[in-house]
Design a protein around this motif. Structure first.
Motif, PDB file in Angstrom:
ATOM      1  N   GLY A  44      42.595  18.294  33.428  1.00 15.03           N
ATOM      2  CA  GLY A  44      42.734  17.636  34.969  1.00 15.03           C
ATOM      3  C   GLY A  44      44.326  17.539  35.393  1.00 15.03           C
ATOM      4  O   GLY A  44      44.918  16.531  35.233  1.00 15.03           O
ATOM      5  N   SER A  72      54.475   7.849  31.832  1.00 12.93           N
ATOM      6  CA  SER A  72      53.200   8.379  31.908  1.00 12.93           C
ATOM      7  C   SER A  72      52.263   7.278  31.997  1.00 12.93           C
ATOM      8  O   SER A  72      52.352   6.146  31.598  1.00 12.93           O
ATOM      9  CB  SER A  72      52.868   9.237  30.910  1.00 12.93           C
ATOM     10  N   SER A 107      49.397   7.659  30.658  1.00  9.86           N
ATOM     11  CA  SER A 107      49.023   7.449  29.173  1.00  9.86           C
ATOM     12  C   SER A 107      49.926   6.478  28.335  1.00  9.86           C
ATOM     13  O   SER A 107      49.292   5.621  27.598  1.00  9.86           O
ATOM     14  CB  SER A 107      49.011   8.881  28.450  1.00  9.86           C
ATOM     15  N   PHE A 112      37.010   8.032  30.343  1.00  9.85           N
ATOM     16  CA  PHE A 112      38.392   8.663  30.132  1.00  9.85           C
ATOM     17  C   PHE A 112      38.519   8.491  28.646  1.00  9.85           C
ATOM     18  O   PHE A 112      38.336   7.527  28.098  1.00  9.85           O
ATOM     19  CB  PHE A 112      39.769   8.260  30.891  1.00  9.85           C
ATOM     20  N   ASP A 133      42.690   1.098  35.526  1.00 10.32           N
ATOM     21  CA  ASP A 133      43.157   2.656  35.580  1.00 10.32           C
ATOM     22  C   ASP A 133      43.207   3.164  37.054  1.00 10.32           C
ATOM     23  O   ASP A 133      41.971   3.697  37.287  1.00 10.32           O
ATOM     24  CB  ASP A 133      42.838   3.636  34.502  1.00 10.32           C
ATOM     25  N   VAL A 177      44.906   5.784  38.575  1.00 11.15           N
ATOM     26  CA  VAL A 177      45.814   6.819  38.713  1.00 11.15           C
ATOM     27  C   VAL A 177      45.187   7.891  39.747  1.00 11.15           C
ATOM     28  O   VAL A 177      45.931   8.726  39.977  1.00 11.15           O
ATOM     29  CB  VAL A 177      45.934   7.511  37.294  1.00 11.15           C
ATOM     30  N   LYS A 209      49.377  12.757  39.160  1.00 10.20           N
ATOM     31  CA  LYS A 209      48.491  13.310  39.795  1.00 10.20           C
ATOM     32  C   LYS A 209      48.979  13.161  41.382  1.00 10.20           C
ATOM     33  O   LYS A 209      49.028  14.259  42.147  1.00 10.20           O
ATOM     34  CB  LYS A 209      47.007  12.932  39.951  1.00 10.20           C
TER      35      LYS A 209
HETATM   36  N1  PMP Z   1      43.973   7.931  33.232  1.00 13.40           N
HETATM   37  C1  PMP Z   1      43.129   8.788  33.809  1.00 13.40           C
HETATM   38  C2  PMP Z   1      41.813   8.315  34.173  1.00 13.40           C
HETATM   39  C3  PMP Z   1      43.376  10.115  33.623  1.00 13.40           C
HETATM   40  O1  PMP Z   1      42.587  11.156  34.164  1.00 13.40           O
HETATM   41  C4  PMP Z   1      44.915  10.433  33.017  1.00 13.40           C
HETATM   42  C5  PMP Z   1      44.949  11.948  33.047  1.00 13.40           C
HETATM   43  N2  PMP Z   1      44.163  12.902  32.749  1.00 13.40           N
HETATM   44  C6  PMP Z   1      45.640   9.383  32.749  1.00 13.40           C
HETATM   45  C7  PMP Z   1      45.166   8.072  32.699  1.00 13.40           C
HETATM   46  C8  PMP Z   1      46.991   9.774  32.270  1.00 13.40           C
HETATM   47  O2  PMP Z   1      47.879  10.469  32.940  1.00 13.40           O
HETATM   48  P1  PMP Z   1      49.298  10.539  32.612  1.00 13.40           P
HETATM   49  O3  PMP Z   1      49.536  10.577  31.265  1.00 13.40           O
HETATM   50  O4  PMP Z   1      49.758  12.260  33.099  1.00 13.40           O
HETATM   51  O5  PMP Z   1      50.143  10.009  33.590  1.00 13.40           O
END
Ligand code: PMP
Length: 377
Positions: free
Chosen positions: A31, A90, A92, A116, A194, A196, A224
């Motif tokens: 994704g 991030s 995450s 997720f 979440d 995002v 994103k």
């Molecule tokens: N939450 C969701 C629902 C996601 O799909 C993602 C990335 N696939 C994330 C959090 C984390 O994104 P990142 O670590 O790139 O900021």
């Protein structure tokens, strides 16, 4: 040698498929936007690095960026200020910080199913117990409140929500968001929301959990929004006392987020060249294409995703999601088996449409050919 809590978690099914893929495979598994970050953001990053922004910064992030993020939340709650924002390395990391900062060992945490891949392992790594709640397709992937009432116990500490959702693409209507807040209030739960994919909405209107209750922690990311998944920058929004506590955990995880990446994002938030809007328009067109094509393939049924950039079709072919995904992989198409997102993902595949229309068409051709061979048995 390894701690018990680490033995309890695995590398996600998404990564496994990606790492087992043949070269030149069509990748609808991961994704991430296939766009470059907006040019003004790339330029600002280079400038920041050239101008000496290469050192540690404040743990909670650059004040100007925290301020700019807070401004995005003022219409949701006019009291929102920089003290509510922690810039993370991030989304995450933000999710992990929330888990470590909010869950005590033995606590139960309600996590979406399908949902997720990080929520349940993060709960386990914090010593807590993930308790999946259903988002059935027949309910348009929204919660069943009667089930939630059954699942909640005196040990339940938190409820994790994700709208628009990865993997289902579902968007919670305002009434559902309000009911979830009431549920959390009634049972004294914290909500980890979440958000995002908040900018990626095609049908209906995004409703943030922010501004509706002090018991909400929003996790968000620039990955994103600005097509910069590799730069690793996100943020948390929480009540100011909670933000101070979460920042303590964040400090112990990574000291501070990337300084030049923050300068770049700040430029991206303040000078919009239209690149973000163009990316969203393209996603909208791809979403039409993939939903239409998937629903034409015998054996597949796809609810149009209202947000994010995933289609989550149900298949009626023989075999599990992993078996089907393995066979598709052998034909050169990377998908993610639905069960990677929980038991209610069984019978589904997740296809990301953050890939070019050409790649989507090639992917659909592989699925069509697979469907013909599945029909022959
Ligand atoms: N939450 C969701 C629902 C996601 O799909 C993602 C990335 N696939 C994330 C959090 C984390 O994104 P990142 O670590 O790139 O900021």
């Amino acid at each position: 040698m390894v701690a018990q809590r680490v033995r309890e978690v695995e590398i996600s099914g998404i990564r496994k498929m990606f790492e087992a893929a043949p070269p030149n495979a069509i990748n609808l598994g991961l994704g991430e936007p296939d766009f470059d970050p907006p040019p003004e953001v790339v330029e600002a990053l280079c400038e920041a690095v050239r101008n000496g922004m290469n050192h540690y910064g404040p743990s909670a992030g650059l004040p100007a960026l925290r301020e700019a993020v807070a401004r995005r939340y003022v219409d949701r709650d006019p009291r929102t200020g920089r003290e509510n924002v922690v810039i993370t390395g991030s989304g995450s990391e933000g999710l992990m910080v929330a888990a470590l900062g909010l869950y005590d060992p033995g606590d139960e945490v309600l996590v979406p199913n399908p949902g997720f891949v990080l929520y349940a392992p993060h709960a386990r790594l914090a010593g807590a117990i993930p308790v999946p709640y259903s988002l059935p397709e027949t309910w348009h992937f929204t919660p069943n409140f009667a089930e939630l009432e059954e699942l909640v116990s005196p040990r339940t500490r938190a409820l994790v929500v994700n709208s628009p959702s990865n993997p289902t693409g579902a968007l919670f209507p305002r009434a559902v968001v309000e009911k979830l807040i009431d549920f959390a209030e009634a049972h004294d739960l914290v909500i980890v929301s979440d958000e995002v994919y908040e900018e990626m909405v095609y049908d209906g209107e995004f409703t943030s959990f922010w501004g509706r209750s002090d018991r909400v922690v929003v996790v968000n990311s620039f990955s994103k929004m600005l097509a910069m998944t590799g730069w690793r920058l996100g943020f948390l929004v929480a009540s100011s006392p909670l933000a101070v506590e979460l920042n303590k955990v964040h400090y112990h995880v990574m000291a501070c987020p990337s300084t030049p990446a923050q300068a770049a994002v700040l430029a991206g938030l303040s000078h919009d060249s239209g690149a973000r809007r163009r990316m969203l328009e393209e996603f909208r067109a791809r979403r039409e294409l993939i939903t239409r094509e998937l629903n034409r393939i015998p054996g597949l049924r796809c609810v149009p995703p209202a947000g994010a950039f995933y289609a989550f079709p149900h298949f009626s072919w023989p075999g599990s999601g992993s078996e089907v995904a393995q066979k598709l992989l052998a034909r050169g198409l990377i998908t993610t088996p639905g069960e990677a997102f929980g038991s209610l993902g069984t019978g589904h595949l997740r296809l990301s449409f953050a890939a070019s229309r050409e790649k989507l068409r090639q992917g659909m051709a592989i699925l069509r050919a697979y469907s013909r061979s599945a029909a022959r048995g």
